[in-house]
Design a protein around this motif. Structure first.
Motif, short mmCIF file in Angstrom:
data_model
loop_
_atom_site.label_atom_id
_atom_site.label_comp_id
_atom_site.label_asym_id
_atom_site.label_seq_id
_atom_site.Cartn_x
_atom_site.Cartn_y
_atom_site.Cartn_z
N ARG A 1 -28.07 31.03 -19.44
CA ARG A 1 -27.84 31.51 -20.62
C ARG A 1 -26.32 31.76 -20.74
N MET A 2 -25.40 30.88 -20.92
CA MET A 2 -24.07 30.81 -20.77
C MET A 2 -23.04 31.08 -22.14
N GLY A 3 -22.04 31.85 -21.88
CA GLY A 3 -20.98 31.99 -22.94
C GLY A 3 -21.02 33.34 -23.64
N ALA A 4 -20.83 33.16 -25.01
CA ALA A 4 -20.59 34.51 -25.64
C ALA A 4 -21.85 35.48 -25.58
N PRO A 5 -23.03 35.26 -25.83
CA PRO A 5 -24.21 36.25 -25.76
C PRO A 5 -24.08 36.92 -24.43
N ALA A 6 -23.69 36.13 -23.36
CA ALA A 6 -23.90 36.81 -21.81
C ALA A 6 -22.72 37.70 -21.90
N LEU A 7 -21.28 37.40 -22.31
CA LEU A 7 -20.26 38.16 -22.36
C LEU A 7 -20.43 39.50 -22.89
N ALA A 8 -21.22 39.61 -23.94
CA ALA A 8 -21.33 40.53 -24.92
C ALA A 8 -22.50 41.51 -24.01
N ARG A 9 -23.23 40.87 -23.11
CA ARG A 9 -24.22 41.94 -22.38
C ARG A 9 -23.38 42.34 -21.38
N ILE A 10 -22.54 41.66 -20.77
CA ILE A 10 -21.71 42.04 -19.76
C ILE A 10 -20.91 43.39 -20.05
N GLU A 11 -20.39 43.21 -21.33
CA GLU A 11 -19.47 44.25 -22.20
C GLU A 11 -20.36 45.57 -22.25
N ARG A 12 -21.62 45.19 -22.75
CA ARG A 12 -22.43 46.30 -22.84
C ARG A 12 -22.76 47.04 -21.42
N GLU A 13 -23.06 46.27 -20.49
CA GLU A 13 -23.57 46.88 -19.28
C GLU A 13 -22.67 47.37 -18.25
N GLY A 14 -21.41 46.50 -18.45
CA GLY A 14 -20.30 46.66 -17.42
C GLY A 14 -20.62 46.28 -16.25
N ALA A 15 -21.73 45.80 -15.82
CA ALA A 15 -21.94 45.24 -14.56
C ALA A 15 -22.23 43.55 -14.44
N PHE A 16 -21.86 43.27 -13.44
CA PHE A 16 -21.97 41.65 -13.26
C PHE A 16 -21.59 41.01 -11.85
N VAL A 17 -22.19 40.06 -11.36
CA VAL A 17 -21.94 39.40 -9.94
C VAL A 17 -20.89 38.65 -10.36
N ARG A 18 -19.92 38.92 -9.24
CA ARG A 18 -18.66 37.94 -9.12
C ARG A 18 -18.89 36.85 -8.32
N GLY A 19 -18.69 35.52 -9.17
CA GLY A 19 -18.66 34.34 -8.33
C GLY A 19 -17.70 33.54 -8.38
N LEU A 20 -16.82 33.32 -7.09
CA LEU A 20 -15.67 32.32 -7.20
C LEU A 20 -16.00 31.05 -6.42
N HIS A 21 -15.54 29.99 -7.10
CA HIS A 21 -15.80 28.68 -6.81
C HIS A 21 -14.75 27.68 -7.00
#
Ligand code: OXD
Ligand code: MN
Length: 600
Positions: free
Chosen positions: A166-186
């Protein structure tokens, strides 16, 4: 690292504060300063964004359009010929202590791994666009789901992540709410196998991948996040991140039981997840529902049962062997809006692979050369389709349920030509954990290296467990608390062969006969014979109406080879010992108890 440039675009403003995205904005700016892209694009997951990406990839040859009449909205991608599978020898778990990664992983010290990767990333995106992909693994509103952000320079990765997560705006909104995310650099780098690494830093919830565009190495939400990082997170948070399909079996009375099943890569998880019941079962009203085909996150609910979600939103399935016999549901799923990678193509631009039984023939092979059977298969053995799960005719309406589905049975299985019977049931949870820990299977084309070699692949997690297997088995054992209502555990082998080298069990839809027996055992209704390795059905305990099995097949599929299992248990004991004192005593005791019973 270079100073952060002032003109790096930040995350699109969301709610009022926006401050919880500060860490994300800062990380993007740091990565941009290191990798020096020409442009930065924050992905919102919209149709318009996807259409523009596809246009760009068609123009530069990354994608080819397939036949719009037969396969609307579908594309072919040909990877670099040296970049067609996961690279386990270049995949590392970088924990502070090597013992925490365990003998099951390649290990590198975090500082050394960061330095190595950052040197590769320096300036690697010059002339390219840096895409920022916020994604959610699991239904967007599920407490079991977890978010991540992948930064990549590959538009092919963006298009695949859009399908798989589930990619894009809704995921960004959840990240903003939770403040936590896994960082992946490729970064795909130069796709040079000599400059290719997939690094995991579970203690920092960080992934760094360089030099490959292949799904398992580059779609970081999948194996890197949803298995290696998530298994580590799950251990500390009290849940399980597993390499398992999830399916629902609805009986004629309308009751549905959910089963989670672990098989090594390319051993038929997608086929089992999309099983179509044999005619007699269909007539009687049996149905099978697909929740997921590769990854399962489970945690105990208030009632003590394990509840599971599929963290993925799509299927990244193996194409060869997918046919109207093996998997009609998959064929229907990939009829439109699908990205095919490394398959052959027919004269009228339809995708083609070995085993496809639609009467077409390929003219071009996966490398883009004229097809010549003397030079190998038309499709690469690990060629893939990427497609939204919502297109699957058997997709379960419970797959999007935020609470997940209750699991009645856990199934372990592998490719074993000899010894291992069709099915057996573990006596209890501890025995079930041993059955999973002792899993062995012959290797497949999903990873580079020799194919067909038997190796231990505990719970099908050998390439995917982000920490020491000894600690992982302890974590599994820890679920057996007083309030627990744990699923029954089974082992299956669809791949047993006869003396003539042919498979003895018909497989595919007929596997429902075995699943029905398992549900019967869960309900206390089906019979079984007790042996030292667990409860085995007699042939009469399964519904075999319409299946004809030779005497040899019956004996091998339902028999128990005492001498063979004694040798197997000696080998399992040796395997557990490889993990030294961290291996839980309860598992060693269980192995010894069964070895002793076999010696009698
Ligand atoms: C996969 C794998 O792609 O296991 O699912 O390799
Ligand atoms: Mn897999």
């Amino acid at each position: 690292m270079n100073a952060i440039s002032k003109d790096v675009p930040t995350a699109p403003a969301l709610g009022s504060a926006g401050s919880r995205l500060a860490a994300l904005n800062e990380w993007v700016a740091q990565v941009a300063a290191l990798t020096r892209p020409d442009r930065i694009q924050w992905c919102d997951g919209s149709d318009a964004e996807n259409a523009a990406l596809i246009e760009r990839m068609l123009a530069d040859g990354t994608l080819e359009k397939l036949n719009e009449q037969t396969h609307p909205g579908s594309y072919l991608h040909r990877s670099h010929p040296d970049d067609v599978a996961r690279v386990e020898h270049l995949t590392f778990v970088c924990t502070r202590s090597p013992e925490d990664a365990g003998p099951n992983n390649h290990w590198m010290a975090p500082a050394e791994a960061h330095a190595k990767m950052d040197a590769l990333y320096a300036g690697c995106m010059r002339g390219r666009t840096l895409y920022v992909i916020p994604y959610c693994m699991g239904p967007i509103d599920s407490p079991l789901s977890r978010c991540g952000v992948e930064i990549t320079d590959s538009p092919y990765v963006v298009a695949n992540m859009r399908i798989m997560t589930r990619m894009g705006a809704p995921a960004l909104a959840r990240i903003e709410r939770e403040g936590a995310f896994v960082r992946g650099l490729h970064s795909i780098g130069e796709l040079d196998p000599e400059r290719r690494f997939i690094m995991h830093f579970p203690e920092e919830l960080t992934i760094k991948s360089f030099g490959s565009g292949y799904g398992g190495n580059a779609l970081l939400g999948k194996k890197c996040h949803a298995l290696r990082i998530a298994s580590h997170q799950a251990r500390s948070e009290g849940w399980l991140a597993e390499h398992m399909l999830i399916l629902g079996i609805e009986n004629p009375q309308g009751e549905t039981h959910y089963v989670a099943a672990a098989f090594p890569s390319a051993c038929g998880k997608t086929n089992l997840a999309m099983l179509i019941p044999p005619q007699g079962y269909r007539d009687a009203g049996w149905k099978v529902w697909t929740v997921g085909d590769d990854i399962c996150w489970m945690r105990p609910g208030a009632d003590g049962r394990l509840y599971a979600i599929n963290p993925e939103a799509g299927f990244f399935g193996v194409a060869p062997g997918t046919s109207s016999k093996s998997n009609p549901n998959a064929l229907a799923t990939i009829q439109h809006d699908t990205i095919f990678t490394n398959v052959g193509v027919t004269a009228d631009s339809q995708p083609w692979w070995e085993g496809l039984d639609n009467g077409q023939t390929p003219v071009t092979d996966w490398r883009g050369n004229p097809y010549d059977p003397a030079k190998g298969p038309a499709a690469h053995p690990n060629s893939r389709f990427t497609v939204s799960a919502k297109q699957c005719p058997s997709y379960s309406d419970k797959a999007e349920d935020a609470q997940g589905v209750p699991i009645s049975a856990i199934v372990f299985g592998g490719r074993r030509a000899s010894l291992v019977p069709l099915v057996f049931e573990a006596r209890d949870w501890t025995h079930g954990v041993l059955v999973g820990a002792a899993m062995g299977s012959e290797t497949t084309a999903a990873a580079t290296g020799a194919v067909g070699v038997m190796r231990r692949d505990p719970m099908a997690m050998k390439p995917f467990c982000g920490y020491n297997f000894a600690d992982y088995f302890s974590h599994w054992l820890s679920f057996d608390g007083a309030q627990a209502q744990l699923p029954k555990v089974f082992h299956v082998n669809w791949f047993r062969k006869g003396d003539d080298g042919k498979f003895l069990w018909p497989g595919f839809g007929d596997n429902l006969r075995v699943l029905e027996w398992m549900i019967g055992r869960v309900k206390g209704e089906a019979g079984a014979v007790e042996t030292p390795i667990g409860h085995l059905p007699a042939p009469t305990d399964l519904n075999l109406d319409g299946v004809s099995l030779s005497d040899e097949a019956q004996a091998k599929l339902f028999g128990f080879d005492h001498a063979g299992w004694s040798a197997e248990f000696a080998s399992i004991g040796g395997y557990l010992d490889e993990y030294g004192p961290r291996m839980p005593q309860a598992l060693k005791d269980e192995q010894q108890r069964i070895a002793a019973a076999l010696a009698r």
